[in-house]
Motif scaffolding. Structure first.
Motif, PDB file in Angstrom:
ATOM      1  N   THR A  18     -16.661  34.719  -7.652  1.00 50.29           N
ATOM      2  CA  THR A  18     -16.081  33.387  -7.713  1.00 50.29           C
ATOM      3  C   THR A  18     -15.300  33.096  -6.434  1.00 50.29           C
ATOM      4  O   THR A  18     -14.970  34.004  -5.669  1.00 50.29           O
ATOM      5  N   GLU A  40     -18.681  25.912 -23.904  1.00 46.85           N
ATOM      6  CA  GLU A  40     -18.059  25.145 -22.819  1.00 46.85           C
ATOM      7  C   GLU A  40     -16.545  25.301 -22.835  1.00 46.85           C
ATOM      8  O   GLU A  40     -15.910  25.478 -21.778  1.00 46.85           O
ATOM      9  N   GLU A  41     -15.959  25.261 -24.031  1.00 44.16           N
ATOM     10  CA  GLU A  41     -14.513  25.458 -24.149  1.00 44.16           C
ATOM     11  C   GLU A  41     -14.131  26.872 -23.739  1.00 44.16           C
ATOM     12  O   GLU A  41     -13.112  27.084 -23.058  1.00 44.16           O
ATOM     13  N   ALA A  99     -15.754  28.907 -21.649  1.00 37.48           N
ATOM     14  CA  ALA A  99     -15.894  29.074 -20.197  1.00 37.48           C
ATOM     15  C   ALA A  99     -14.748  28.414 -19.456  1.00 37.48           C
ATOM     16  O   ALA A  99     -14.214  28.965 -18.473  1.00 37.48           O
ATOM     17  N   ALA A 100     -14.336  27.227 -19.907  1.00 39.89           N
ATOM     18  CA  ALA A 100     -13.224  26.525 -19.258  1.00 39.89           C
ATOM     19  C   ALA A 100     -11.932  27.329 -19.375  1.00 39.89           C
ATOM     20  O   ALA A 100     -11.134  27.384 -18.424  1.00 39.89           O
ATOM     21  N   ALA A 106     -12.205  30.212 -16.879  1.00 41.87           N
ATOM     22  CA  ALA A 106     -12.105  29.701 -15.508  1.00 41.87           C
ATOM     23  C   ALA A 106     -10.668  29.361 -15.142  1.00 41.87           C
ATOM     24  O   ALA A 106     -10.260  29.501 -13.977  1.00 41.87           O
ATOM     25  N   THR A 151     -25.887  27.771 -18.777  1.00 37.95           N
ATOM     26  CA  THR A 151     -25.334  26.433 -18.519  1.00 37.95           C
ATOM     27  C   THR A 151     -23.843  26.456 -18.237  1.00 37.95           C
ATOM     28  O   THR A 151     -23.286  25.431 -17.801  1.00 37.95           O
ATOM     29  N   ILE A 152     -23.179  27.582 -18.471  1.00 37.28           N
ATOM     30  CA  ILE A 152     -21.727  27.641 -18.228  1.00 37.28           C
ATOM     31  C   ILE A 152     -21.363  28.543 -17.055  1.00 37.28           C
ATOM     32  O   ILE A 152     -20.198  28.619 -16.679  1.00 37.28           O
ATOM     33  N   HIS A 193     -21.823  28.213 -13.912  1.00 35.94           N
ATOM     34  CA  HIS A 193     -21.266  27.497 -12.763  1.00 35.94           C
ATOM     35  C   HIS A 193     -19.778  27.221 -12.947  1.00 35.94           C
ATOM     36  O   HIS A 193     -19.022  27.153 -11.977  1.00 35.94           O
ATOM     37  N   VAL A 194     -19.336  27.073 -14.189  1.00 42.90           N
ATOM     38  CA  VAL A 194     -17.928  26.841 -14.460  1.00 42.90           C
ATOM     39  C   VAL A 194     -17.101  28.033 -14.001  1.00 42.90           C
ATOM     40  O   VAL A 194     -16.014  27.886 -13.412  1.00 42.90           O
ATOM     41  N   ASP A 197     -17.401  28.574  -9.969  1.00 41.58           N
ATOM     42  CA  ASP A 197     -16.684  27.577  -9.170  1.00 41.58           C
ATOM     43  C   ASP A 197     -15.168  27.636  -9.374  1.00 41.58           C
ATOM     44  O   ASP A 197     -14.432  26.858  -8.769  1.00 41.58           O
ATOM     45  N   ALA A 198     -14.731  28.568 -10.225  1.00 43.09           N
ATOM     46  CA  ALA A 198     -13.291  28.659 -10.508  1.00 43.09           C
ATOM     47  C   ALA A 198     -12.533  29.031  -9.238  1.00 43.09           C
ATOM     48  O   ALA A 198     -12.956  29.881  -8.460  1.00 43.09           O
TER      49      ALA A 198
END
Length: 458
Positions: free
Chosen positions: A328, A421-422, A424-425, A428, A449-450, A452-453, A456-457
């Motif tokens: 990352t 999604e939650e 991964a966020a 991150a 799909t997650i 990249h989250v 990109d952190a």
């Protein structure tokens, strides 16, 4: 004569079966595809009848994308003079017949690999090790099913000496069907576990299906059997072919010693075969990958390579297995092992994570196809995670049991989220330099799909 499969060969093989063939100019075929979106120039496209879509609807798309041959169940609309098109009432059967005919034409020595987990890693690593001595073909990606394995053989060439193929199943009789197409001389059974139990009904049915690979080998063949798996080891006594057992069990013919874990750099261990012992330095990270390495060594021995040569080929290999490592912007390391997940593979990945320095974070999703054992296996995984990571983050209703078990075992840093999604966020938001993040779930969870989250952190 070209070494590749050609459209002329396809036309002749399909006509010999009584199918209608519209033959275009002779062209080399360099691979096979069943998804028109994945067609590359030079591919054969198989219009399989799918659960959600009929492949015949995408023949034109495949031809536009560069397919030079098509096997379908109805003639496509339009004129396609540059392609060879075979029309057959049963596309799956016809593609299997073509693959078998082409395999016979090329005549490689075939290594077939099956097991509940680790098949693709073992296949890829075995191919890499054997490539040190032979011209090797292997099945691309995970082309390992009734539809996939025949397509894998479309890239076989006449000059290949060895073909390493992965055999999977989700229904009774599938392994035997694949073996009839590929005709393996060497068959390896890595392990037997609960994945697919929802489809086959019991662990005994799974065992019978996996073991059909070695039970069907010719007397001149060689079975590679995991001596450490109690469902596999007993079959050695009933086989009429040669047998090489592998593992840490004292009775294993190919016996490994204690494993030294070198983190993401791989593992090291001694291997003994007969009177010879060699040190093996594997690039595959995690002790759970050792069976793949032993499979590669066993296949090499079965093909006439001595232990020293096989061990040397392992050490020289640059194969890294299914897990992919990235970093990352924040300076953390992401271990992308989300291709698939099962009780054994998840436990192995968590144990590998446990040996890494720095803060260890596990981001986990559901393990699929466990049937009535789903909750129990997720709870077992929670107990393993509790001793393997500093922070456990998981998502989805099924993983609620995993989180609860980790907390019950005493882990104080467990977070559960309804969606990936939650989850991964949340990871991150707290990633720091030096962290290691393991990402793992079954394919259906679409954890790609997650990623990249995380990557990109900042």
């Amino acid at each position: 004569m070209t070494a590749n499969l050609t459209t002329a060969f396809v036309a002749a093989a399909m006509r010999s079966r009584g199918y209608s063939v519209f033959e275009g100019p002779e062209r080399d075929i360099t691979g096979g595809a069943a998804d028109s979106r994945n067609v590359s120039h030079g591919d054969l496209f198989a219009a399989f009848p799918g659960e959600n879509a009929d492949g015949n609807l995408f023949v034109a798309d495949a031809l536009k994308a560069g397919a030079v041959a098509v096997i379908c169940s109805r003639q496509p609309d339009g004129e396609w003079p540059g392609a060879t098109i075979a029309v057959t009432p049963d596309v799956t059967r016809a593609v299997g017949e073509l693959a078998h005919t082409w395999r016979r034409e090329c005549g490689p020595r075939v290594v077939g690999i099956t097991g509940t987990v680790g098949k693709t890693t073992a296949k890829d690593f075995t191919a890499a090790v054997l490539a040190n001595r032979f011209n090797v073909h292997s099945s691309p990606g995970n082309l390992n099913s009734r539809e996939g394995l025949p397509l894998a053989l479309m890239s076989l060439r006449r000059d290949h000496q060895v073909s390493v193929l992965e055999l999977a199943m989700d229904s009774t009789g599938e392994i035997a069907e694949l073996a009839a197409i590929a005709e393996p001389e060497i068959g390896a059974v890595l392990n037997i576990g609960f994945t697919h139990v929802s489809k086959l009904g019991s662990i005994d049915a799974i065992a019978a299906e996996k073991l059909s690979l070695v039970r069907g080998l010719p007397r001149t063949g060689t079975a590679l059997l995991n001596a450490d798996d109690p469902r596999i080891a007993p079959v050695a006594a009933e086989l009429g072919c040669s047998v090489i057992t592998f593992g840490c069990a004292e009775e294993a013919a190919l016996r490994r010693g204690q494993v030294t874990d070198r983190g993401l750099d791989g593992t090291s261990f001694d291997v003994t075969f007969g009177e010879t012992t060699e040190r093996v330095n594997s690039p595959l990270p995690g002790a759970h990958t050792v069976s793949a390495v032993l499979t590669a060594i066993g296949a090499a021995i079965a093909l006439g390579v001595n232990l020293r040569g096989a061990a040397s080929a392992v050490s020289q290999s640059r194969a890294t297995g299914r897990a992919r490592v990235s970093h990352t912007e924040a300076g953390a390391t992401i271990i992308d092992d989300r291709y698939n997940s099962s009780p054994a593979s998840l436990a192995g990945a968590l144990e590998m994570l446990a040996g890494l320095p720095g803060r260890r974070i596990a981001l986990l999703g559901r393990m699929a196809e466990l049937g009535e054992f789903e909750e129990a296996e997720h709870r077992k995984a929670g107990a393993v995670a509790a001793r393997s990571c500093d922070l456990l983050v998981c998502s989805g209703e099924t993983c609620r049991a995993l989180a609860e078990a980790a907390r019950a075992t005493g882990h104080g840093e467990v977070r559960w989220f309804e969606t990936k999604e939650e989850a991964a966020a949340a990871v991150a938001a707290i990633i720091e330099p030096g962290d290691y993040v393991l990402v793992k779930a079954s394919r259906g969870e679409a954890f790609e799909t997650i990623l990249h989250v995380l990557e990109d952190a900042r």
